[in-house]
Design a protein around this motif. Sequence first.
Motif, PDB file in Angstrom:
ATOM      1  N   PHE A  72     102.977  39.383  -9.765  1.00  0.00           N
ATOM      2  CA  PHE A  72     104.261  40.065  -9.907  1.00  0.00           C
ATOM      3  C   PHE A  72     105.321  39.029 -10.278  1.00  0.00           C
ATOM      4  CE2 PHE A  72     108.329  41.744  -8.347  1.00  0.00           C
ATOM      5  CZ  PHE A  72     108.343  42.950  -9.027  1.00  0.00           C
ATOM      6  N   PRO A  73     105.964  39.151 -11.450  1.00  0.00           N
ATOM      7  CA  PRO A  73     106.932  38.145 -11.916  1.00  0.00           C
ATOM      8  C   PRO A  73     108.288  38.321 -11.241  1.00  0.00           C
ATOM      9  CG  PRO A  73     106.722  39.868 -13.542  1.00  0.00           C
ATOM     10  CD  PRO A  73     105.760  40.218 -12.438  1.00  0.00           C
ATOM     11  N   LEU A  74     108.353  38.007  -9.964  1.00  0.00           N
ATOM     12  CA  LEU A  74     109.499  38.334  -9.142  1.00  0.00           C
ATOM     13  C   LEU A  74     110.818  37.809  -9.699  1.00  0.00           C
ATOM     14  CD1 LEU A  74     110.715  39.453  -6.524  1.00  0.00           C
ATOM     15  CD2 LEU A  74     110.125  37.272  -5.426  1.00  0.00           C
ATOM     16  N   PHE A  75     110.864  36.526 -10.036  1.00  0.00           N
ATOM     17  CA  PHE A  75     112.141  35.939 -10.427  1.00  0.00           C
ATOM     18  C   PHE A  75     112.605  36.415 -11.801  1.00  0.00           C
ATOM     19  CE2 PHE A  75     110.496  32.979  -7.214  1.00  0.00           C
ATOM     20  CZ  PHE A  75     111.553  33.060  -6.310  1.00  0.00           C
ATOM     21  N   ALA A  76     111.652  36.657 -12.716  1.00  0.00           N
ATOM     22  CA  ALA A  76     112.028  37.221 -14.013  1.00  0.00           C
ATOM     23  C   ALA A  76     112.573  38.633 -13.840  1.00  0.00           C
ATOM     24  CB  ALA A  76     110.834  37.221 -14.961  1.00  0.00           C
ATOM     25  N   VAL A  77     111.927  39.418 -12.987  1.00  0.00           N
ATOM     26  CA  VAL A  77     112.371  40.792 -12.758  1.00  0.00           C
ATOM     27  C   VAL A  77     113.760  40.813 -12.128  1.00  0.00           C
ATOM     28  CG1 VAL A  77     111.916  42.887 -11.417  1.00  0.00           C
ATOM     29  CG2 VAL A  77     110.044  41.744 -12.605  1.00  0.00           C
ATOM     30  N   LEU A  78     113.978  39.939 -11.146  1.00  0.00           N
ATOM     31  CA  LEU A  78     115.278  39.905 -10.478  1.00  0.00           C
ATOM     32  C   LEU A  78     116.379  39.402 -11.392  1.00  0.00           C
ATOM     33  CD1 LEU A  78     114.311  38.545  -6.934  1.00  0.00           C
ATOM     34  CD2 LEU A  78     115.152  40.836  -7.495  1.00  0.00           C
ATOM     35  N   SER A  79     116.132  38.262 -12.024  1.00  0.00           N
ATOM     36  CA  SER A  79     117.200  37.624 -12.803  1.00  0.00           C
ATOM     37  C   SER A  79     117.571  38.411 -14.049  1.00  0.00           C
ATOM     38  CB  SER A  79     116.791  36.198 -13.181  1.00  0.00           C
ATOM     39  OG  SER A  79     115.647  36.214 -14.028  1.00  0.00           O
ATOM     40  N   LYS A  80     116.581  39.156 -14.600  1.00  0.00           N
ATOM     41  CA  LYS A  80     116.833  39.888 -15.845  1.00  0.00           C
ATOM     42  C   LYS A  80     116.951  41.400 -15.629  1.00  0.00           C
ATOM     43  CE  LYS A  80     114.238  36.502 -18.558  1.00  0.00           C
ATOM     44  NZ  LYS A  80     113.161  36.315 -19.560  1.00  0.00           N
ATOM     45  N   ARG A  81     116.811  41.838 -14.389  1.00  0.00           N
ATOM     46  CA  ARG A  81     116.898  43.268 -14.076  1.00  0.00           C
ATOM     47  C   ARG A  81     115.916  44.067 -14.946  1.00  0.00           C
ATOM     48  NH1 ARG A  81     121.604  41.631 -15.521  1.00  0.00           N
ATOM     49  NH2 ARG A  81     121.879  43.224 -17.128  1.00  0.00           N
ATOM     50  N   LEU A  82     114.671  43.608 -14.934  1.00  0.00           N
ATOM     51  CA  LEU A  82     113.644  44.233 -15.756  1.00  0.00           C
ATOM     52  C   LEU A  82     113.104  45.499 -15.096  1.00  0.00           C
ATOM     53  CD1 LEU A  82     111.520  41.107 -16.794  1.00  0.00           C
ATOM     54  CD2 LEU A  82     113.434  42.153 -18.039  1.00  0.00           C
ATOM     55  N   THR A  83     112.654  46.407 -15.940  1.00  0.00           N
ATOM     56  CA  THR A  83     111.906  47.572 -15.481  1.00  0.00           C
ATOM     57  C   THR A  83     110.441  47.363 -15.820  1.00  0.00           C
ATOM     58  OG1 THR A  83     113.771  49.079 -15.799  1.00  0.00           O
ATOM     59  CG2 THR A  83     111.575  50.059 -15.753  1.00  0.00           C
TER      60      THR A  83
END
Length: 329
Positions: free
Chosen positions: A253-264
């Motif tokens: 799970f790419p946690l920091f990419a998802v958080l920092s970029k607000r990814l869906t």
Amino acid sequence: MARVVRFHQLGGPEVLRIEHVDIPDPSQGEVRIRVKALGLNRAEALLRAGTYIETPTFPSGLGLEAAGLIEAVGPGVEGLAPGDAVSLVPPQSMVRWPTYGERINMPAALVVKHPPALDWDTAAATWMPYLTAYGALIDLAGLRRGDFVVVTAASSSVGLAAIQIANRVGAIPIAVTRTSAKWQALLEQGAAYVVASGEEDLAARLAEISGTQGVRVVLDPIGGPIVAPLTAAMAEGGIFIEYGGLSPEPTPFPLFAVLSKRLTLRGYLVHEITGDPVRLEAAKRFILDGLESGAFRPVIARTFVFDQIVEAHRYLESNEQFGKVVVRV
């Protein structure tokens, strides 16, 4: 009696058998189709192996795509008649509605009168890849002109359909493939860029291509370790659509990419489209328009005959194909 393909146990392609069965008259809302061609899909190999989202009931049929001529219509069917040339929207359940057979009964709601210019092979190769790609890119992601969209497993039938759909709406398709062997062929099929994930730094190359804009949409059937570099190259607010799990490795799970970029991160099945009459009708209009204009051209990797169904499944799982595997009946 008609010949159909069934299997009585889970396993490799060798468990598939051609058997003779009685085909009943079509029931309420059904049509009987004399099948001319089948389009093969990974889902069918997964069902046969026991790793699909459905569980087979033995003896089990299989298959999601077909094209042919209507032989008979059941009570309550309107707008379709014997002699009509048709192709099939994938059913919600291939255990209930298998397509591997010389004659099959199918719900009339899944039957499409395809453009006359389509031959049987092409018609059988259309609906699963284009509906899958349309549902992900247009219905869910709202792909638009100028968007960078990454398509992994780009030489698959869904990958090639996705490239064509991206070009149709003015987006910029980036094809990701494992090696450079299919590089030129992907460019010829409309990819704006090709990245060989096994030979290049995937995240760096995608960042170089998309620049400060970044990748807004990713369409991926693989999962596994590739998710990390893909999300690293995504734009803020981007959407990652996962429609398969081909990788045998765990998916981080790419946690920091998802958080920092607000990814869906969005799981997706084509059943979302085929099970909704309104969304399905919109999808059919979009795809038929593309077929009639020539913007959409299903790519056929290789054709087999019905008696070669075992060999066709072996080829389907070889990862050698570029486009759809078709079986002529």
